[in-house]
Design an enzyme around this catalytic site. Sequence first.
Site: not given
Length: 406
Positions: A160, A300, A311, A330, A335, A395
């Site tokens: 991502c 993010h 985060e 998001k 996403h 990931f």
Amino acid sequence: MRGPVVVTGTGLVTPAGIGTEATWAGVCAGRPTARPDPGLDGLPVAFSARVPELGPEQLTVRQPWRYDRSTLLLFAAAQEALADAGLSSTEWDGTRVALVVGSAAGGVATLEAQHGRLLADGPGSVSPLTMTGFLPNMTTGHLALRLGITGPSLHTSTACASGASAVITAALLLATGQCDLALAAGTDAMVTPLCAAAFAKMGALSRRHDDPARASRPFDRDRDGFVLAEGAGVLVLEHAAHARARQARPLATLAGYAATGDAHHATAPDPEGTALRRAVTTALTMAGAGPADVDHINAHGTSTPLNDRAEAAAIRRLYPHHRPTVTSAKGSLGHTMGAAGAVEAVLTLLSVGRQLAPPTANFVAPDQDTDGLDIVAGAARPQRIDLALSHSLGFGGHNTVLAFTR
């Protein structure tokens, strides 16, 4: 380094709309885009955030059926970015143009469809266009063919964070003199049965079936997972001197960037956000700035319990004496996977250019993990933004940070 790198054009294709302005308006309005998805019927999670139907203005390619959806989304975003930058592929020297595209899954919809044919009807039914539709690098290859780009042509895949990794790679190509112009992009169309089923099995997707529009809730106490989405974003990068020479209008300066790895877990981020903090400080050092200079963070912010907790921990530790505003797109867009880093880079530089921090859609209140952040909620917030950061995580422990200034 050969001078500052500026952004002179942007293109977006997202669930909020076709085009940069449509996406910016949707995100600033805090308008969620998730809804029930007939294409996912029968799966554990049957809602998503899809891009609106592309019209003839965007589908200018002949025989669009030859391409995976991720490539078609990229074509549309690139077309807008070039127009915004005042560029024409018929007039440039293609040997001095670089193209870097990031994606998490390439043409996964093509792969799924053709695998279904193989199982149902045998090998003779498989399309000869399977590999050119599926191979992840072919989004780059098809766009390079379309635009006559014969300079460096690369694909990045950092889950991502892929779109943000593409921005960094493009900037490095400019810094080493291998091109005069660079297109950096991210694209993914992973709203497919296999991807949706796999993410659901991992427990990564929201299960808010009764209210999909409110399912993506970054940093909120009631977050329970992300909403699967699709999209594409493109940025035109060039040295400031090159932009001046062709009388192009800089939208923002890419003042710093950095990438780090967690080496912590295959999918879960380091809960302390150690490597993310290092990426931030490295990007800021490159920008000649420090944490006290950060006005805004486009986080993010996936709406998953683990990502938002990590985060938030990193942000609290980085800014003990002041609180930059924080937003996550998001909540509005879902996403967009490998496209997210490029899409959110565009939104970040627009915040700098327009002095406006968009809200985090569906955010109501933090929990103990996300408390202490100045989350923009409810409505877009006008503020002075001289320096803004875009965080992208993926990931595999990827952390990517981009710093934009006026």
